[in-house]
Design a protein around this motif. Sequence first.
Motif, PDB file in Angstrom:
ATOM      1  N   THR A 178       9.343  17.895  40.600  1.00 54.93           N
ATOM      2  CA  THR A 178       9.984  19.002  39.902  1.00 54.93           C
ATOM      3  C   THR A 178       9.972  20.241  40.769  1.00 54.93           C
ATOM      4  N   GLN A 179      11.030  21.058  40.626  1.00 56.07           N
ATOM      5  CA  GLN A 179      11.159  22.298  41.398  1.00 56.07           C
ATOM      6  C   GLN A 179      11.037  22.022  42.900  1.00 56.07           C
ATOM      7  N   GLN A 180      11.795  21.031  43.388  1.00 60.78           N
ATOM      8  CA  GLN A 180      11.783  20.679  44.802  1.00 60.78           C
ATOM      9  C   GLN A 180      12.353  21.825  45.629  1.00 60.78           C
ATOM     10  N   LEU A 181      11.555  22.302  46.580  1.00 58.54           N
ATOM     11  CA  LEU A 181      11.987  23.395  47.444  1.00 58.54           C
ATOM     12  C   LEU A 181      12.984  22.907  48.482  1.00 58.54           C
ATOM     13  N   VAL A 182      14.085  23.645  48.635  1.00 55.46           N
ATOM     14  CA  VAL A 182      15.059  23.394  49.698  1.00 55.46           C
ATOM     15  C   VAL A 182      15.271  24.707  50.433  1.00 55.46           C
ATOM     16  N   ALA A 209      -5.868   7.686  37.346  1.00 55.09           N
ATOM     17  CA  ALA A 209      -6.195   9.081  37.033  1.00 55.09           C
ATOM     18  C   ALA A 209      -5.451  10.033  37.946  1.00 55.09           C
ATOM     19  N   ASP A 210      -5.340   9.682  39.244  1.00 54.69           N
ATOM     20  CA  ASP A 210      -4.609  10.517  40.191  1.00 54.69           C
ATOM     21  C   ASP A 210      -3.142  10.631  39.786  1.00 54.69           C
ATOM     22  N   LYS A 211      -2.548   9.490  39.421  1.00 50.94           N
ATOM     23  CA  LYS A 211      -1.141   9.502  39.043  1.00 50.94           C
ATOM     24  C   LYS A 211      -0.930  10.281  37.753  1.00 50.94           C
ATOM     25  N   LEU A 212      -1.814  10.080  36.785  1.00 49.16           N
ATOM     26  CA  LEU A 212      -1.689  10.806  35.522  1.00 49.16           C
ATOM     27  C   LEU A 212      -1.801  12.302  35.750  1.00 49.16           C
ATOM     28  N   ILE A 239       1.141  14.982  34.843  1.00 42.07           N
ATOM     29  CA  ILE A 239       0.901  16.050  33.879  1.00 42.07           C
ATOM     30  C   ILE A 239       1.266  17.397  34.474  1.00 42.07           C
ATOM     31  N   ARG A 240       0.841  17.627  35.718  1.00 45.87           N
ATOM     32  CA  ARG A 240       1.120  18.924  36.345  1.00 45.87           C
ATOM     33  C   ARG A 240       2.594  19.047  36.721  1.00 45.87           C
ATOM     34  N   ALA A 241       3.172  17.965  37.272  1.00 43.22           N
ATOM     35  CA  ALA A 241       4.575  18.028  37.705  1.00 43.22           C
ATOM     36  C   ALA A 241       5.517  18.242  36.530  1.00 43.22           C
ATOM     37  N   LEU A 242       5.276  17.549  35.433  1.00 41.52           N
ATOM     38  CA  LEU A 242       6.202  17.596  34.304  1.00 41.52           C
ATOM     39  C   LEU A 242       5.956  18.779  33.380  1.00 41.52           C
ATOM     40  N   SER A 243       4.956  19.583  33.696  1.00 42.61           N
ATOM     41  CA  SER A 243       4.719  20.792  32.897  1.00 42.61           C
ATOM     42  C   SER A 243       5.077  22.059  33.656  1.00 42.61           C
TER      43      SER A 243
END
Length: 309
Positions: A43-47, A4-7, A11-15
């Motif tokens: 996604t959207q990795q800050l640098v 559940a944690d991974k899902l 879901i949040r990262a890929l959206s």
Amino acid sequence: MSGADKLGYLIRALSRTKRKDYENYVVNAIWNRLAMDDVKPVTQQLVLWPDGRRSFVDLYFPQAMIGVECDEAYHQRQRERDREREITITDVLRQIRGEDYRALHVDVSGSYEQVERSIDDCVRRIRAEIERRRQANEFMPWTEAYVDYKEFYKTRDAVSVADDVGFPRIADAVNTLCGSEYKRFQESWFVPSVMRQWYGDRYRVWFPKLAIGGKAVANGWNNRLSDDGTYIYEYNEDADLVDPVGDGDPNDIRITFAKSADPVTRIQAYRFVGVFRRISNSEDGTRKRYQRIETVFPIHRTPCLPIHR
């Protein structure tokens, strides 16, 4: 980490790119075709650039040190700027991780067939690098939705704003900096006794809770971090608190861990945002402004003094 944690993380990262149609398609296509559930997509990795500017990598695989950029048509008009940006990102990530970073590109300005071939080529290269690292015993499987600060800092000699690692409690951040074993703290800013053996009273540690929706979340204290991370603005919504020291106390230097929610995991934690010095007050002393003067701070692991708290 539970399924559940991974899902929830995925879901949040890929959206996070849902308002960018091309980028959303590329990010999700690469992740699904890769089909490796022990590989973490970011996604959207800050640098953070040395001059304080920020860049974001569309899709980043930290276990492989590979990033993927979705190049839309406008990128064709700014190739030189993109090249300089990529050089800076490579240099920054190399300094943080101590190894080379590789950027892959998907040009979505071409035909459907060209885009699909480009996506497949990215997947092939990412998979090959991951398999190489597996064979060399250099691959650490993704098992947690968030970074364990103890493991992350086990071999590092400094905390950095580029780390983006959360500390669950104030004591966890102080213990990481000082090699101490504090159990808890009540104060939001103070000088840890164990730090005096290295710095005297030069530094305070500060743990402001950042305002949400422009409103204070801790006893009326409204703390706002500027978009570029270089300034913090502080005032109290409920009281006229006059600062007795005056404008811009040069001795008010704070090692700062701001509390906020991770944009993907939504976990509340304290994250190192830099070392700040107070540079000005409002005329009535009720509003303060701090400027970041350092983006890293050393970790001390020498035995701490016997302190009981």
